[in-house]
Design a protein around this motif. Structure first.
Motif, PDB file in Angstrom:
ATOM      1  N   TRP A  83     -25.241 -85.799 -33.375  1.00  0.00           N
ATOM      2  CA  TRP A  83     -26.551 -86.715 -33.221  1.00  0.00           C
ATOM      3  C   TRP A  83     -26.028 -87.998 -32.909  1.00  0.00           C
ATOM      4  O   TRP A  83     -25.205 -88.399 -32.793  1.00  0.00           O
ATOM      5  CB  TRP A  83     -27.386 -86.713 -34.488  1.00  0.00           C
ATOM      6  CG  TRP A  83     -26.728 -87.536 -35.545  1.00  0.00           C
ATOM      7  CD1 TRP A  83     -27.230 -88.977 -35.831  1.00  0.00           C
ATOM      8  CD2 TRP A  83     -26.072 -87.037 -36.691  1.00  0.00           C
ATOM      9  NE1 TRP A  83     -26.439 -89.287 -36.905  1.00  0.00           N
ATOM     10  CE2 TRP A  83     -25.653 -88.083 -37.684  1.00  0.00           C
ATOM     11  CE3 TRP A  83     -25.776 -85.753 -37.169  1.00  0.00           C
ATOM     12  CZ2 TRP A  83     -24.954 -87.819 -38.588  1.00  0.00           C
ATOM     13  CZ3 TRP A  83     -24.930 -85.708 -38.288  1.00  0.00           C
ATOM     14  CH2 TRP A  83     -24.575 -86.728 -39.124  1.00  0.00           C
ATOM     15  N   ASP A  84     -27.119 -88.903 -32.193  1.00  0.00           N
ATOM     16  CA  ASP A  84     -26.651 -89.999 -31.535  1.00  0.00           C
ATOM     17  C   ASP A  84     -27.040 -91.149 -32.268  1.00  0.00           C
ATOM     18  O   ASP A  84     -26.536 -92.182 -32.156  1.00  0.00           O
ATOM     19  CB  ASP A  84     -27.618 -90.228 -30.120  1.00  0.00           C
ATOM     20  CG  ASP A  84     -27.221 -88.946 -29.102  1.00  0.00           C
ATOM     21  OD1 ASP A  84     -26.256 -89.190 -28.608  1.00  0.00           O
ATOM     22  OD2 ASP A  84     -28.160 -88.339 -29.144  1.00  0.00           O
ATOM     23  N   TYR A  85     -28.002 -91.191 -33.184  1.00  0.00           N
ATOM     24  CA  TYR A  85     -28.460 -92.470 -33.960  1.00  0.00           C
ATOM     25  C   TYR A  85     -29.072 -92.194 -35.155  1.00  0.00           C
ATOM     26  O   TYR A  85     -30.032 -91.272 -35.227  1.00  0.00           O
ATOM     27  CB  TYR A  85     -29.147 -93.358 -33.160  1.00  0.00           C
ATOM     28  CG  TYR A  85     -29.110 -94.824 -33.264  1.00  0.00           C
ATOM     29  CD1 TYR A  85     -27.981 -95.331 -32.645  1.00  0.00           C
ATOM     30  CD2 TYR A  85     -29.541 -95.256 -34.414  1.00  0.00           C
ATOM     31  CE1 TYR A  85     -28.089 -96.959 -32.746  1.00  0.00           C
ATOM     32  CE2 TYR A  85     -29.326 -96.876 -34.524  1.00  0.00           C
ATOM     33  CZ  TYR A  85     -28.487 -97.354 -33.897  1.00  0.00           C
ATOM     34  OH  TYR A  85     -28.216 -98.760 -34.168  1.00  0.00           O
ATOM     35  N   SER A 129     -37.331 -95.723 -32.787  1.00  0.00           N
ATOM     36  CA  SER A 129     -36.896 -94.971 -31.250  1.00  0.00           C
ATOM     37  C   SER A 129     -38.135 -94.158 -30.876  1.00  0.00           C
ATOM     38  O   SER A 129     -38.957 -93.966 -31.850  1.00  0.00           O
ATOM     39  CB  SER A 129     -35.949 -94.144 -31.443  1.00  0.00           C
ATOM     40  OG  SER A 129     -35.905 -93.064 -32.373  1.00  0.00           O
ATOM     41  N   HIS A 205     -35.623 -85.671 -25.662  1.00  0.00           N
ATOM     42  CA  HIS A 205     -35.341 -86.767 -26.659  1.00  0.00           C
ATOM     43  C   HIS A 205     -36.270 -86.231 -27.869  1.00  0.00           C
ATOM     44  O   HIS A 205     -37.522 -86.243 -27.949  1.00  0.00           O
ATOM     45  CB  HIS A 205     -35.851 -88.079 -26.184  1.00  0.00           C
ATOM     46  CG  HIS A 205     -35.482 -89.178 -27.237  1.00  0.00           C
ATOM     47  ND1 HIS A 205     -35.783 -90.254 -26.869  1.00  0.00           N
ATOM     48  CD2 HIS A 205     -34.787 -89.290 -28.384  1.00  0.00           C
ATOM     49  CE1 HIS A 205     -35.596 -91.453 -28.089  1.00  0.00           C
ATOM     50  NE2 HIS A 205     -35.038 -90.389 -28.961  1.00  0.00           N
ATOM     51  N   ARG A 227     -28.632 -79.245 -29.486  1.00  0.00           N
ATOM     52  CA  ARG A 227     -27.793 -79.934 -28.169  1.00  0.00           C
ATOM     53  C   ARG A 227     -27.326 -78.684 -27.339  1.00  0.00           C
ATOM     54  O   ARG A 227     -27.378 -78.767 -26.294  1.00  0.00           O
ATOM     55  CB  ARG A 227     -26.341 -80.429 -28.771  1.00  0.00           C
ATOM     56  CG  ARG A 227     -25.404 -81.248 -27.962  1.00  0.00           C
ATOM     57  CD  ARG A 227     -26.286 -82.547 -27.565  1.00  0.00           C
ATOM     58  NE  ARG A 227     -25.957 -83.461 -28.631  1.00  0.00           N
ATOM     59  CZ  ARG A 227     -26.574 -84.788 -28.449  1.00  0.00           C
ATOM     60  NH1 ARG A 227     -27.543 -84.971 -27.493  1.00  0.00           N
ATOM     61  NH2 ARG A 227     -26.205 -85.738 -29.059  1.00  0.00           N
ATOM     62  N   GLU A 232     -31.035 -84.186 -24.811  1.00  0.00           N
ATOM     63  CA  GLU A 232     -30.148 -84.976 -24.505  1.00  0.00           C
ATOM     64  C   GLU A 232     -29.667 -86.146 -25.540  1.00  0.00           C
ATOM     65  O   GLU A 232     -28.658 -86.802 -25.822  1.00  0.00           O
ATOM     66  CB  GLU A 232     -30.301 -85.721 -23.197  1.00  0.00           C
ATOM     67  CG  GLU A 232     -30.196 -84.700 -21.930  1.00  0.00           C
ATOM     68  CD  GLU A 232     -31.099 -85.022 -20.789  1.00  0.00           C
ATOM     69  OE1 GLU A 232     -31.375 -86.159 -20.539  1.00  0.00           O
ATOM     70  OE2 GLU A 232     -31.191 -84.156 -19.866  1.00  0.00           O
ATOM     71  N   ARG A 233     -30.964 -86.357 -26.219  1.00  0.00           N
ATOM     72  CA  ARG A 233     -30.754 -87.493 -27.340  1.00  0.00           C
ATOM     73  C   ARG A 233     -31.434 -86.970 -28.553  1.00  0.00           C
ATOM     74  O   ARG A 233     -32.699 -86.546 -28.448  1.00  0.00           O
ATOM     75  CB  ARG A 233     -31.609 -88.720 -26.843  1.00  0.00           C
ATOM     76  CG  ARG A 233     -31.405 -89.784 -28.067  1.00  0.00           C
ATOM     77  CD  ARG A 233     -31.680 -91.191 -27.591  1.00  0.00           C
ATOM     78  NE  ARG A 233     -31.623 -91.993 -28.738  1.00  0.00           N
ATOM     79  CZ  ARG A 233     -31.959 -93.311 -28.929  1.00  0.00           C
ATOM     80  NH1 ARG A 233     -31.690 -94.037 -27.972  1.00  0.00           N
ATOM     81  NH2 ARG A 233     -32.125 -93.939 -29.875  1.00  0.00           N
ATOM     82  N   ASP A 235     -32.028 -88.272 -32.320  1.00  0.00           N
ATOM     83  CA  ASP A 235     -32.186 -89.379 -33.359  1.00  0.00           C
ATOM     84  C   ASP A 235     -32.220 -88.771 -34.907  1.00  0.00           C
ATOM     85  O   ASP A 235     -32.819 -87.516 -34.995  1.00  0.00           O
ATOM     86  CB  ASP A 235     -33.289 -90.275 -33.080  1.00  0.00           C
ATOM     87  CG  ASP A 235     -32.883 -90.930 -31.876  1.00  0.00           C
ATOM     88  OD1 ASP A 235     -31.819 -91.414 -31.481  1.00  0.00           O
ATOM     89  OD2 ASP A 235     -33.866 -91.393 -31.303  1.00  0.00           O
TER      90      ASP A 235
END
Ligand code: ZN
Ligand code: ZN
Length: 243
Positions: A83-85, A129, A205, A227, A232-233, A235
């Motif tokens: 994950w990104d954040y 976000s 997202h 994914r 793409e993103r 959270d």
């Protein structure tokens, strides 16, 4: 406005008055009390909220743990998660852990609102976000039958309403897995392999919603599924971080 329109408008107005009136009556009959200390006034009083342990400002974007003096996360610098954040304000520690346990295992569904609202109060009026949807960590239907509710879904619904973001069940649990309490991270990952599957087409997202982040193995497994589906993103919106 024609006759049907006037009837519909007065029906709506009647419903609204009834709803407001019944909410006021309920407040009068059963005044709100702090779930923690029983003080009258709010579902969670300011003093009790102030007692909840918070994560330091300097924390890892991925896993939310405090970072080392050089700014690196000792864990994620070796291998970044899928994950990104991760957005989480609280530490899963006393007295918040007691509240979360009562909520999940003690049939204290009246904790949903104060817990979810405390997260919103910590994040502010704008969401941390802006994902196109919130995806609650799913429970297997056997576990859902046993508990009667999915705590992640309750949080997602509250946060979705607060920030006007839809909640979508894009990930499902296809295999029931043993409880993970006490398992190492490697054992948890093995336990969860293939436990989740995709449903529908997720947007690019998203945010995964869960109550507690412990080793991150559940989040990792779900993030990998998303994914692989082209998200793409990713959270993570988490109520509390176990440290
Ligand atoms: Zn209190
Ligand atoms: Zn980290």
């Amino acid at each position: 406005m024609d006759f049907a329109g006037i009837v519909a408008a007065s029906r709506d107005r009647g419903r609204r008055l009834w709803r407001d009136g019944s909410a006021r009556l309920l407040d009068w009959l059963l005044p709100e009390r702090c779930r923690s200390c029983d003080a009258p006034g709010a579902a969670l009083c300011a003093a009790c909220l102030g007692d909840w342990p918070r994560l330091p400002e300097d924390r890892c974007a991925y896993c939310a743990l405090p970072v080392a003096a050089n700014g690196d996360c000792p864990v994620c610098a070796l291998e970044a998660p899928a994950w990104d954040y991760c957005f989480t304000p609280f530490v899963y520690d006393t007295p918040l852990d007691t509240a979360i346990s009562a909520w999940k295992f003690g049939d204290r569904l009246d904790w949903t609102r104060p817990l979810a609202a405390a997260w919103v109060a910590a994040m502010g009026s704008q969401p941390p976000s802006r994902p196109a949807c919130l995806i609650p960590v799913p429970l297997h239907r056997a576990r859902l039958r046993e508990r009667g509710f999915n705590q992640s879904e309750l949080l997602a619904r509250h946060w979705g309403r607060s920030y006007h973001i839809p909640v979508r069940a894009h990930v499902q649990r296809q295999r029931n897995t043993p409880h993970q309490v006490g398992m190492s991270k490697a054992a948890r990952l093995g336990n969860l392999r293939g436990a989740f599957c995709l449903r529908g087409r997720p947007p690019t997202h998203v945010a995964i919603v869960d109550d507690v982040l412990t080793t991150g193995s559940t989040l990792q497994e779900i993030a990998q599924v998303l994914r692989a589906a082209g998200v793409e993103r990713i959270d993570a919106w988490i109520l509390a971080r176990a440290t």
